[in-house]
Scaffold this active site. Structure first.
Site, PDB file in Angstrom:
ATOM      1  N   ASP A  10      55.302  37.319  39.451  1.00  0.00           N
ATOM      2  CA  ASP A  10      53.964  36.730  39.388  1.00  0.00           C
ATOM      3  C   ASP A  10      54.070  35.307  39.916  1.00  0.00           C
ATOM      4  O   ASP A  10      55.171  34.743  39.995  1.00  0.00           O
ATOM      5  CB  ASP A  10      53.456  36.737  37.934  1.00  0.00           C
ATOM      6  N   SER A  11      52.924  34.716  40.211  1.00  0.00           N
ATOM      7  CA  SER A  11      52.914  33.318  40.649  1.00  0.00           C
ATOM      8  C   SER A  11      53.416  32.388  39.536  1.00  0.00           C
ATOM      9  O   SER A  11      53.851  31.287  39.805  1.00  0.00           O
ATOM     10  CB  SER A  11      51.489  32.929  41.040  1.00  0.00           C
ATOM     11  N   CYS A  73      50.944  40.003  39.927  1.00  0.00           N
ATOM     12  CA  CYS A  73      49.910  39.003  40.221  1.00  0.00           C
ATOM     13  C   CYS A  73      48.775  39.660  41.009  1.00  0.00           C
ATOM     14  O   CYS A  73      49.008  40.301  42.036  1.00  0.00           O
ATOM     15  CB  CYS A  73      50.557  37.895  41.051  1.00  0.00           C
ATOM     16  N   GLU A 152      46.218  28.630  29.995  1.00  0.00           N
ATOM     17  CA  GLU A 152      47.514  27.948  29.908  1.00  0.00           C
ATOM     18  C   GLU A 152      47.476  26.796  28.909  1.00  0.00           C
ATOM     19  O   GLU A 152      48.491  26.420  28.334  1.00  0.00           O
ATOM     20  CB  GLU A 152      47.968  27.498  31.300  1.00  0.00           C
ATOM     21  N   CYS A 184      42.745  39.321  36.910  1.00  0.00           N
ATOM     22  CA  CYS A 184      43.701  38.209  36.966  1.00  0.00           C
ATOM     23  C   CYS A 184      44.607  38.310  35.748  1.00  0.00           C
ATOM     24  O   CYS A 184      44.154  38.696  34.665  1.00  0.00           O
ATOM     25  CB  CYS A 184      42.941  36.884  36.955  1.00  0.00           C
ATOM     26  N   HIS A 186      45.689  36.276  33.707  1.00  0.00           N
ATOM     27  CA  HIS A 186      45.380  35.460  32.525  1.00  0.00           C
ATOM     28  C   HIS A 186      44.129  35.915  31.755  1.00  0.00           C
ATOM     29  O   HIS A 186      43.977  35.604  30.588  1.00  0.00           O
ATOM     30  CB  HIS A 186      45.147  34.012  32.939  1.00  0.00           C
TER      31      HIS A 186
END
Ligand code: DGL
Length: 266
Positions: A10-11, A73, A152, A184, A186
């Site tokens: 993932d990024s 991702c 985050e 996404c 997140h």
């Protein structure tokens, strides 16, 4: 029988949600995770850049003898999956198709909303994949760039995320969709905030569990399963400092990390 690891990248940190799901259904597999924390976010980068980063990480995972690579991702899956598949000769699994299949199954009125980064929305990867399966599907796309930093920060509920979500979701709410793809890594962590704003009957779909099931099917089909009784483990590598990753990992991962280290992949 194949004891080689499964590679996941993932990024940054969000792809750990997929690792979490994989570790639950495939506890004997060794999982190598790469979080490209030095170059995150991918969500506002060009296709060329995302393809270059994805290729570098995939090459590294293959050098580590991974038998499968999971592009955890959404932005990288949208822009780089076909390119990776054309360049590397092992099974490479993205998160778009699994999310699309789950949402086609969920919708009853053929109106589906898609939330994602600027990159994912710009690519229309979800829309194209949905229409390939059903040309009558109406897709309403919405980029939600502030959702990643909110998660985050651990700011997943309360007035601030609700106000931001209300603004992002205005068009989706007005569009009478019955299914919403959280496109996404997140966004699953904002599910309860998104639920508050959307009509209660709307089904929220993410790719986490469906992607893990696809990995399991590929392992079964190609007979890539490890020896019975072999202990698995999660080995994480990040391209920036391990400290921040370590402090945030618990938000995405319920299982224990066996080892965490820094790598230079570029
Ligand atoms: N992992 C990215 C995704 O799922 C979100 C973070 C980023 O922009 O890199 O699209």
């Amino acid at each position: 029988m194949d004891n080689r690891p499964i590679g996941v990248f993932d990024s940054g940190i969000g792809g750990l949600t997929i690792v979490n799901a994989l570790a639950k259904i495939l506890p004997h597999e060794k999982i190598i995770y790469v979080g490209d924390t030095a170059r995150v976010p991918y969500g506002n980068k060009s296709t060329e850049r995302i393809q270059q980063y994805s290729e570098e990480i995939t090459r590294w995972l293959i050098q580590e003898e991974c038998k499968i690579v999971v592009v955890a991702c959404n932005t990288a899956s949208s822009h780089a999956l076909d390119n990776l598949k054309s360049k590397f000769n092992i099974p490479i699994i993205g998160v778009i198709e699994p999310g699309v299949e789950a949402s086609i199954y969920a919708t009853q009125n053929n109106r589906i909303g898609v939330l994602g980064t600027y990159g994912t929305i710009r690519s229309d990867a979800y829309g194209q994949a949905l229409r390939r399966l059903n040309k009558d599907i109406l897709v309403i796309n919405q980029a939600c760039p502030l959702f990643v930093p909110l998660v985050e920060e651990g700011w997943v509920s309360g007035e601030v995320p609700e106000t931001i979500a209300k603004i992002y979701l205005e068009n989706i709410v007005a569009s009478d969709v019955d299914t919403l793809i959280l496109g996404c890594t997140h966004y699953p962590l904002l599910k309860s905030t998104i639920n508050k704003i959307m009509n209660i009957k709307i089904k929220l779909v993410d790719s986490v569990d469906t992607t893990a099931s696809v990995v399991q099917s590929v392992i079964n089909e190609l007979e890539l399963y490890p020896e019975k009784g072999k202990s698995g483990g999660i080995f994480c590598h990040v391209s920036d400092s391990v400290d921040l990753f370590e402090s945030l990992a618990g938000r995405f991962l319920e299982v224990h990390i066996s080892d965490l280290s820094h790598i230079d992949i570029f």
